[in-house]
Design an enzyme around this catalytic site. Structure first.
Site, PDB file in Angstrom:
ATOM      1  N   HIS A 279     -72.285-103.060 -34.457  1.00 41.39           N
ATOM      2  CA  HIS A 279     -73.375-104.024 -34.594  1.00 41.39           C
ATOM      3  C   HIS A 279     -72.876-105.112 -35.535  1.00 41.39           C
ATOM      4  O   HIS A 279     -72.475-104.831 -36.660  1.00 41.39           O
ATOM      5  CB  HIS A 279     -74.628-103.351 -35.155  1.00 41.39           C
TER       6      HIS A 279
ATOM      7  N   CYS B  31     -78.925 -99.561 -32.247  1.00 47.58           N
ATOM      8  CA  CYS B  31     -77.558-100.066 -32.081  1.00 47.58           C
ATOM      9  C   CYS B  31     -76.607 -99.660 -33.205  1.00 47.58           C
ATOM     10  O   CYS B  31     -75.595 -99.010 -32.965  1.00 47.58           O
ATOM     11  CB  CYS B  31     -77.591-101.592 -31.962  1.00 47.58           C
TER      12      CYS B  31
END
Length: 508
Positions: free
Chosen positions: A129, A75
């Site tokens: 993130h 991510c």
């Protein structure tokens, strides 16, 4: 003097009216098992389509990139890369704890660039993130307060959960909160955008289908038990080096998975019933978010904004659903690095354009800038640590104008490992036919590979082995292609760009 100010204001409004708004949608952990991707680049074999009518509808009016690859299948590194238009060895982000502005450079992000050009920029959900690795969603990117949303129903006991719809009225799931906020924000932004006074860049990040797979119970009817199957290849690739493996720790962290005694070791699998339950829950989570995307797109249309708004849609990387007996991402396997990407540009992609050219997520920054009619962003120089605005990709707009144009002939991804107390980086090149990886010693202080210290390698022939079940790197018959791919991998991404891609900017 008054006349001069009127002239300036009129010109500002004229410039604004020539620019398009941008709706930037991201889904977490989304593999391209979508109707729009049905065909030779569909992930896995013998798997059913997910029910995604709204995403497929968007694809039918977009430039659909069937062979788009992320630069790292995790991510934070992936998002840091495509949000800055720079590759992981430039951002220096390889984990979930490092902020690109602290280690790579004070790089301008996509929304930050639009903000500098007079756009209202709003973000919500999971765009970066969240946490220390983005300094809490990168405040420099936004001109409006950021909404993260509340995780009302998730826990570490259950890897998936269907919530009775009646319980969600007072405690909505996080993605419902995000979709509702997106709709409210569109309503707030619409008057200034339609008048030409203030265009917008609206980023909407959905959390599902990230673990745990939580969804309204009513959505599971889309996937009868009999329609969901285990993968054909629940085994590690033949001759795969162990350094290429992931132990599926992300899934294993849930108590219901621990209870199965699953270890994540090579050539171990979950019980078939558990595999089907997980796949069914993943699919249902995707269909749930698809319905929310439909609501946001419907509001864009209702407000009369769709004719002047670029809509981009991506997943931040692919995801294994039991292929090779593994789960989640964290590898260089094609099923992890291959992800959905599409861009809808009013007046240019209305009838839909499908491209099977090799593309990369670093291509998104220059594409959106050109699509919106904003000043172009140059290609980065070799060392761009002190260059605030540049990209390491290639605008996708030429593919709309001429689908047969000369294009890059490879994409590049990477993934870090620790091996024998050393930092190792798996560098991957994907070409029209092959995926080749070299696992090499990595010098963290300089962020450079030591190509003289190759720990292991992989070679998969997608023409005969699209699911990457046989590593042919040691086959004598493949020695020439291995040598060619190794040379191309080491030469790097700049050498794959056609001359048209480096005509503007810093060049090689």
């Amino acid at each position: 003097m008054k006349g001069l100010w009127i002239f300036v204001i009129v010109n500002i409004l004229a410039i604004s009216k020539g620019r398009k708004n941008v709706l930037f949608i991201v889904m977490d952990d989304l593999r391209p098992q979508l109707g729009a991707y049905n065909g030779p680049y569909f992930p896995g074999s013998g798997q059913s389509l997910m029910h995604t009518p709204n995403i497929d509808g968007l694809a039918s009016k977009s430039l659909l990139l069937k062979r788009a690859y992320v630069q790292q299948a995790l991510c934070s590194p992936s998002r840091a890369s495509f949000m800055t238009g720079r590759r992981p060895d430039t951002t220096h982000v390889y984990d979930l704890y490092t902020y690109f502005r602290s280690v790579g450079g004070n790089f301008t992000t996509i929304p930050q660039y639009f903000k500098s050009k007079g756009y209202e920029t709003a973000g919500m959900g999971k765009i970066y993130h969240p946490g220390v690795d983005s300094n809490n969603n990168d405040p420099l990117s936004w001109s409006m307060p950021y909404l993260r949303g509340d995780h009302n129903w998730e826990d570490k006991n259950h890897s998936w959960k269907g919530i009775p719809d009646s319980l969600l009225k007072d405690r909505p799931l996080i993605d419902k909160q995000i979709a509702d906020h997106a709709i409210n924000t569109l309503q707030h932004l619409a008057p200034a955008a339609k008048s030409g006074h203030k265009p917008f860049f609206l980023a909407v990040g959905f959390y599902r289908p990230h673990l745990p797979f939580v969804f309204p119970q009513s959505f599971i009817h889309n996937y009868p038990w009999s329609d969901v199957h285990v993968p054909d290849n629940q085994f590690a690739p033949r001759s795969m080096p162990t350094i290429a493996w992931t132990h599926s720790n992300e899934l294993w962290s849930y108590q219901d998975i621990k209870d199965t005694k699953f270890t994540g070791d090579i050539n171990t699998t979950l019980p078939h019933a558990t595999v089907i339950k997980l796949r069914r829950a993943y699919y249902t989570s995707v269909s749930w978010v698809d319905s929310l995307i439909g609501n946001v797109l419907a509001e864009l249309s209702r407000l009369g904004l769709d004719s002047n708004t670029v809509v981009s849609f991506v997943g931040d990387h692919g995801w294994k659903l039991g292929e090779h007996g593994a789960w989640a991402k964290h590898t260089n396997f094609n099923v992890d690095t291959h992800a959905p990407m599409m861009v809808k540009i009013p007046g240019m992609t209305d009838k839909g354009i499908v491209s099977e050219k090799l593309t990369e997520f670093v291509d998104l920054f220059p594409t959106l800038v050109e699509a919106a009619g904003v000043s172009p962003v140059p290609l980065c120089p070799e060392n761009s640590a002190t260059v605030s605005v540049c990209h390491e990709g290639q605008s996708l707009i030429p593919l709309i104008k001429n689908p047969n144009i000369a294009w890059k002939n490879a994409s590049f991804s990477q993934y870090p490992r620790r091996h024998s107390h050393h930092d190792i980086m798996g560098y991957t090149i994907t070409t029209d036919r092959y995926r080749y990886t070299e696992w090499v010693r990595f010098n963290k202080p300089t962020y450079k590979p030591d190509w003289n210290t190759v720990v292991d390698a992989e070679l998969y022939d997608h023409q005969v082995d699209p699911n990457e079940n046989i590593n042919k790197v040691h086959y004598h018959s493949q020695s020439n292609i291995k040598m060619q791919l190794s040379q191309q991998l080491r030469a790097g991404w700049r050498d794959t760009l056609p001359s048209s891609a480096i005509s503007h900017g810093f060049g090689r």
